[in-house]
Motif scaffolding. Structure first.
Motif, PDB file in Angstrom:
ATOM      1  N   VAL A 264       0.844  -1.198   0.000  1.00 29.85           N
ATOM      2  CA  VAL A 264       0.000   0.000   0.000  1.00 29.85           C
ATOM      3  C   VAL A 264       0.881   1.251   0.000  1.00 29.85           C
ATOM      4  CG1 VAL A 264      -1.758   1.300   1.272  1.00 29.85           C
ATOM      5  CG2 VAL A 264      -1.903  -1.197   1.140  1.00 29.85           C
ATOM      6  N   GLY A 265       1.989   1.190   0.744  1.00 34.36           N
ATOM      7  CA  GLY A 265       2.917   2.318   0.752  1.00 34.36           C
ATOM      8  C   GLY A 265       3.488   2.595  -0.630  1.00 34.36           C
ATOM      9  N   MET A 266       3.779   1.534  -1.380  1.00 35.98           N
ATOM     10  CA  MET A 266       4.279   1.715  -2.745  1.00 35.98           C
ATOM     11  C   MET A 266       3.201   2.322  -3.645  1.00 35.98           C
ATOM     12  SD  MET A 266       7.503   0.831  -2.911  1.00 35.98           S
ATOM     13  CE  MET A 266       7.565   1.755  -1.361  1.00 35.98           C
ATOM     14  N   LEU A 267       1.946   1.900  -3.469  1.00 38.49           N
ATOM     15  CA  LEU A 267       0.854   2.515  -4.232  1.00 38.49           C
ATOM     16  C   LEU A 267       0.762   4.008  -3.908  1.00 38.49           C
ATOM     17  CD1 LEU A 267      -2.143  -0.012  -4.093  1.00 38.49           C
ATOM     18  CD2 LEU A 267      -0.837   0.679  -6.117  1.00 38.49           C
ATOM     19  N   MET A 268       0.943   4.343  -2.649  1.00 42.57           N
ATOM     20  CA  MET A 268       0.850   5.737  -2.217  1.00 42.57           C
ATOM     21  C   MET A 268       2.005   6.563  -2.782  1.00 42.57           C
ATOM     22  SD  MET A 268       0.619   7.176   1.682  1.00 42.57           S
ATOM     23  CE  MET A 268       2.283   6.611   2.112  1.00 42.57           C
ATOM     24  N   GLN A 269       3.200   5.997  -2.788  1.00 46.30           N
ATOM     25  CA  GLN A 269       4.370   6.754  -3.236  1.00 46.30           C
ATOM     26  C   GLN A 269       4.432   6.943  -4.746  1.00 46.30           C
ATOM     27  OE1 GLN A 269       8.239   5.660  -1.595  1.00 46.30           O
ATOM     28  NE2 GLN A 269       7.243   4.694   0.151  1.00 46.30           N
ATOM     29  N   HIS A 270       4.032   5.915  -5.492  1.00 49.97           N
ATOM     30  CA  HIS A 270       4.319   5.907  -6.928  1.00 49.97           C
ATOM     31  C   HIS A 270       3.099   5.987  -7.845  1.00 49.97           C
ATOM     32  CE1 HIS A 270       8.341   5.020  -5.648  1.00 49.97           C
ATOM     33  NE2 HIS A 270       8.014   3.839  -5.176  1.00 49.97           N
ATOM     34  N   TYR A 271       1.873   5.875  -7.288  1.00 51.52           N
ATOM     35  CA  TYR A 271       0.714   5.781  -8.176  1.00 51.52           C
ATOM     36  C   TYR A 271      -0.448   6.679  -7.738  1.00 51.52           C
ATOM     37  CZ  TYR A 271       3.382   1.669  -9.521  1.00 51.52           C
ATOM     38  OH  TYR A 271       4.395   0.820  -9.922  1.00 51.52           O
ATOM     39  N   LEU A 272      -0.120   7.849  -7.207  1.00 51.45           N
ATOM     40  CA  LEU A 272      -1.175   8.785  -6.821  1.00 51.45           C
ATOM     41  C   LEU A 272      -1.144  10.064  -7.655  1.00 51.45           C
ATOM     42  CD1 LEU A 272      -1.650   8.737  -2.931  1.00 51.45           C
ATOM     43  CD2 LEU A 272      -3.280   8.107  -4.723  1.00 51.45           C
ATOM     44  N   GLU A 273      -0.267  10.123  -8.633  1.00 52.76           N
ATOM     45  CA  GLU A 273      -0.216  11.326  -9.454  1.00 52.76           C
ATOM     46  C   GLU A 273      -0.489  10.979 -10.911  1.00 52.76           C
ATOM     47  OE1 GLU A 273       2.472  14.517  -7.943  1.00 52.76           O
ATOM     48  OE2 GLU A 273       3.347  12.852  -6.790  1.00 52.76           O
ATOM     49  N   GLN A 274       0.494  11.134 -11.805  1.00 58.15           N
ATOM     50  CA  GLN A 274       0.199  10.914 -13.222  1.00 58.15           C
ATOM     51  C   GLN A 274      -0.146   9.467 -13.538  1.00 58.15           C
ATOM     52  OE1 GLN A 274       3.090  11.892 -11.980  1.00 58.15           O
ATOM     53  NE2 GLN A 274       4.874  11.116 -13.115  1.00 58.15           N
ATOM     54  N   VAL A 294      -1.677  -2.214   9.183  1.00 61.49           N
ATOM     55  CA  VAL A 294      -2.269  -2.195   7.842  1.00 61.49           C
ATOM     56  C   VAL A 294      -3.360  -1.130   7.791  1.00 61.49           C
ATOM     57  CG1 VAL A 294      -3.646  -3.485   6.160  1.00 61.49           C
ATOM     58  CG2 VAL A 294      -1.719  -4.594   7.298  1.00 61.49           C
ATOM     59  N   ARG A 295      -4.208  -1.101   8.787  1.00 61.10           N
ATOM     60  CA  ARG A 295      -5.304  -0.130   8.809  1.00 61.10           C
ATOM     61  C   ARG A 295      -4.770   1.302   8.874  1.00 61.10           C
ATOM     62  NH1 ARG A 295      -8.798  -1.940  13.678  1.00 61.10           N
ATOM     63  NH2 ARG A 295     -10.487  -0.748  12.744  1.00 61.10           N
ATOM     64  N   MET A 296      -3.684   1.484   9.632  1.00 64.54           N
ATOM     65  CA  MET A 296      -3.085   2.809   9.699  1.00 64.54           C
ATOM     66  C   MET A 296      -2.553   3.239   8.327  1.00 64.54           C
ATOM     67  SD  MET A 296      -2.446   5.445  11.553  1.00 64.54           S
ATOM     68  CE  MET A 296      -2.433   5.030  13.302  1.00 64.54           C
ATOM     69  N   MET A 297      -1.975   2.302   7.585  1.00 65.91           N
ATOM     70  CA  MET A 297      -1.475   2.619   6.253  1.00 65.91           C
ATOM     71  C   MET A 297      -2.623   2.904   5.291  1.00 65.91           C
ATOM     72  SD  MET A 297       0.894   3.273   4.140  1.00 65.91           S
ATOM     73  CE  MET A 297       2.480   2.771   4.817  1.00 65.91           C
ATOM     74  N   GLN A 298      -3.749   2.183   5.453  1.00 64.68           N
ATOM     75  CA  GLN A 298      -4.922   2.502   4.630  1.00 64.68           C
ATOM     76  C   GLN A 298      -5.343   3.958   4.844  1.00 64.68           C
ATOM     77  OE1 GLN A 298      -7.159  -1.168   6.120  1.00 64.68           O
ATOM     78  NE2 GLN A 298      -8.114  -0.858   4.111  1.00 64.68           N
ATOM     79  N   ALA A 299      -5.397   4.377   6.100  1.00 62.15           N
ATOM     80  CA  ALA A 299      -5.784   5.756   6.401  1.00 62.15           C
ATOM     81  C   ALA A 299      -4.767   6.744   5.837  1.00 62.15           C
ATOM     82  CB  ALA A 299      -5.925   5.935   7.911  1.00 62.15           C
ATOM     83  N   TRP A 300      -3.507   6.426   5.960  1.00 59.88           N
ATOM     84  CA  TRP A 300      -2.446   7.285   5.429  1.00 59.88           C
ATOM     85  C   TRP A 300      -2.585   7.402   3.913  1.00 59.88           C
ATOM     86  CZ3 TRP A 300       3.492   6.009   6.193  1.00 59.88           C
ATOM     87  CH2 TRP A 300       4.245   7.100   5.764  1.00 59.88           C
ATOM     88  N   TYR A 301      -2.881   6.263   3.262  1.00 57.47           N
ATOM     89  CA  TYR A 301      -3.054   6.262   1.805  1.00 57.47           C
ATOM     90  C   TYR A 301      -4.194   7.197   1.402  1.00 57.47           C
ATOM     91  CZ  TYR A 301      -4.370   4.710  -2.866  1.00 57.47           C
ATOM     92  OH  TYR A 301      -4.702   4.703  -4.206  1.00 57.47           O
ATOM     93  N   PHE A 302      -5.358   7.060   2.052  1.00 57.67           N
ATOM     94  CA  PHE A 302      -6.510   7.860   1.641  1.00 57.67           C
ATOM     95  C   PHE A 302      -6.337   9.331   2.004  1.00 57.67           C
ATOM     96  CE2 PHE A 302      -8.680   3.817   0.974  1.00 57.67           C
ATOM     97  CZ  PHE A 302      -9.380   4.111  -0.189  1.00 57.67           C
ATOM     98  N   ALA A 303      -5.654   9.627   3.101  1.00 57.78           N
ATOM     99  CA  ALA A 303      -5.387  11.020   3.440  1.00 57.78           C
ATOM    100  C   ALA A 303      -4.473  11.660   2.399  1.00 57.78           C
ATOM    101  CB  ALA A 303      -4.761  11.113   4.826  1.00 57.78           C
ATOM    102  N   ASN A 328     -12.401   7.433   9.969  1.00 58.97           N
ATOM    103  CA  ASN A 328     -12.144   8.549  10.887  1.00 58.97           C
ATOM    104  C   ASN A 328     -10.665   8.905  10.958  1.00 58.97           C
ATOM    105  OD1 ASN A 328     -14.842   8.857  11.465  1.00 58.97           O
ATOM    106  ND2 ASN A 328     -14.774   7.571  13.301  1.00 58.97           N
ATOM    107  N   LYS A 329      -9.793   7.894  10.909  1.00 53.83           N
ATOM    108  CA  LYS A 329      -8.358   8.154  10.932  1.00 53.83           C
ATOM    109  C   LYS A 329      -7.925   8.875   9.656  1.00 53.83           C
ATOM    110  CE  LYS A 329      -5.959   7.103  13.756  1.00 53.83           C
ATOM    111  NZ  LYS A 329      -5.408   7.829  14.941  1.00 53.83           N
ATOM    112  N   THR A 330      -8.549   8.550   8.534  1.00 53.43           N
ATOM    113  CA  THR A 330      -8.268   9.255   7.278  1.00 53.43           C
ATOM    114  C   THR A 330      -8.587  10.743   7.418  1.00 53.43           C
ATOM    115  OG1 THR A 330      -8.687   7.298   5.904  1.00 53.43           O
ATOM    116  CG2 THR A 330      -8.909   9.456   4.846  1.00 53.43           C
ATOM    117  N   ILE A 331      -9.748  11.036   7.972  1.00 50.74           N
ATOM    118  CA  ILE A 331     -10.146  12.433   8.159  1.00 50.74           C
ATOM    119  C   ILE A 331      -9.183  13.144   9.101  1.00 50.74           C
ATOM    120  CG2 ILE A 331     -11.945  13.944   9.091  1.00 50.74           C
ATOM    121  CD1 ILE A 331     -13.992  11.870   8.061  1.00 50.74           C
ATOM    122  N   GLN A 332      -8.821  12.478  10.186  1.00 49.88           N
ATOM    123  CA  GLN A 332      -7.878  13.075  11.140  1.00 49.88           C
ATOM    124  C   GLN A 332      -6.567  13.440  10.457  1.00 49.88           C
ATOM    125  OE1 GLN A 332      -6.982  10.687  14.657  1.00 49.88           O
ATOM    126  NE2 GLN A 332      -4.948  11.581  14.767  1.00 49.88           N
TER     127      GLN A 332
END
Length: 355
Positions: A264-274, A294-303, A328-332
């Motif tokens: 999920v971290g790799m998706l966040m780093q490399h696949y959230l822009e172009q 894992v859940r914390m990383m999901q929230a980090w990804y969506f934030a 809720n963690k995503t919103i925070q």
């Protein structure tokens, strides 16, 4: 002939087996293993041979050594893999004896020639690991170690030495490409958190994409904390996003919590822009895991996705498509981010759900 061997290590000892009567080279000491069958990988061969010869199911780690010998008219290439763990009780069938040999006397123990080649390399790796551990102990700061232990609840406190990240990065730069560094990378699993951190920073310096992916795959099963997981970010991955994607999708679908977090971290780093695709947040949203990290990383990804793809991912909150805690963690996290506008933050706060 392609042959494999299994290296069992426990503390400072290595397991050797003696060939039983009726076998070629009877009485010779060796590592368990056998010939690779057509279409079989080395790791698959080792697992099969260990089931047949020792009655155990093993998890195979990295390749640690190899040897090529000529026996009569036949050339034998022996590849040795470290056994990460196994289930079951060892039962000897092809061998009549086994011994745990202290590493300092490993090369002096009578062995078949190819196995002796493996032992020499394994002994060198133990020496490299001891050398690196001496360096780490010399760099450790007790006060910093006490601080780190509070942040790493999944790591036993006695396994955190307290080496600062900049010092580990500097050491990785010094060791990368040296014999000591290469041998250290083959000593998985490590004992100390700081060793794992150093291993991650060494992997980040690998320039060849395929080599790096293979090394990361070998290391991920041994990652046992969020810090090592999140600091493992090889530069070569950024330069090969298309080749990386199939590996990322496989990591996200893993059963291992920190492998999923890494994916999920790799998706966040490399696949959230172009390279963003709506399929990716859908994949992350569908991870229904109880693992906190894992859940914390999901929230980090969506934030992070809200900062980069606000309109595309906002419906996941508006339609309450995430589990309540992740929602809720995503919103925070989004509200705490400087990349989210004040107007967006105000609206996101209205979407918070009751537990």
């Amino acid at each position: 002939m392609e042959v494999t061997a299994a290296v069992f290590c426990h503390e400072d000892k290595v397991l050797l087996m003696r060939r039983g009567p009726g076998h070629s080279h009877a009485g010779g000491w060796e590592y368990p293993g056998g010939k690779i069958e057509p279409g079989e990988t080395g790791e698959a061969c080792i697992r099969r041979e260990l089931r047949e010869e020792l009655g155990i199911d093993a998890q195979i780690g990295p390749m640690v050594a190899e040897s090529t010998r000529v026996d009569g008219e036949q050339t034998i290439h022996l590849t040795a893999y470290r056994v990460r763990s196994y289930q079951g009780e060892i039962t000897l069938t092809d061998h009549d004896r086994m011994e745990w040999i202290p590493v300092e006397g490993l090369t002096e123990h009578e062995q078949l020639p190819s196995d002796l080649d493996i032992s020499r390399q394994v002994a060198e790796q133990f020496l490299a690991q001891a050398e690196v551990l001496t360096l780490l102990n010399g760099m450790a700061e007790p006060d910093y170690g006490a601080f780190q232990r509070k942040l790493l609840p999944t790591v036993p406190p006695e396994l955190v030495l307290g080496v600062r990240t900049p010092a580990l990065r500097t050491l990785a730069k010094q060791l990368y490409g040296t014999e000591t560094g290469e041998r250290f990378l083959r000593t998985l699993p490590h004992t100390y958190f700081d060793e794992n951190q150093l291993h991650a920073f060494l992997l980040c310096r690998i320039r060849d994409f395929e080599e790096c992916v293979a090394a990361v795959n070998q290391f991920l099963p041994d990652v046992d904390n969020w810090a090592t997981c999140d600091q493992l970010s090889p530069a070569v991955f950024r330069r090969n996003p298309e080749a990386l994607l199939p590996h990322v999708l496989r990591w996200v679908g893993s059963d291992a919590a920190y492998t999923v977090r890494f994916g999920v971290g790799m998706l966040m780093q490399h696949y959230l822009e172009q390279r963003f695709d709506p399929v990716y947040p859908e994949l992350v949203a569908n991870l229904h895991r109880e693992d906190y990290y894992v859940r914390m990383m999901q929230a980090w990804y969506f934030a992070t996705a809200l900062a980069k793809q606000y309109d595309a991912v906002l419906p996941y909150l508006e339609q309450q498509r995430l589990e309540t805690w992740v929602h809720n963690k995503t919103i925070q996290k989004a509200v705490e981010s400087y990349r989210i506008t004040p107007e967006q933050k105000t609206y996101l706060k209205t979407l918070k759900r009751r537990r």
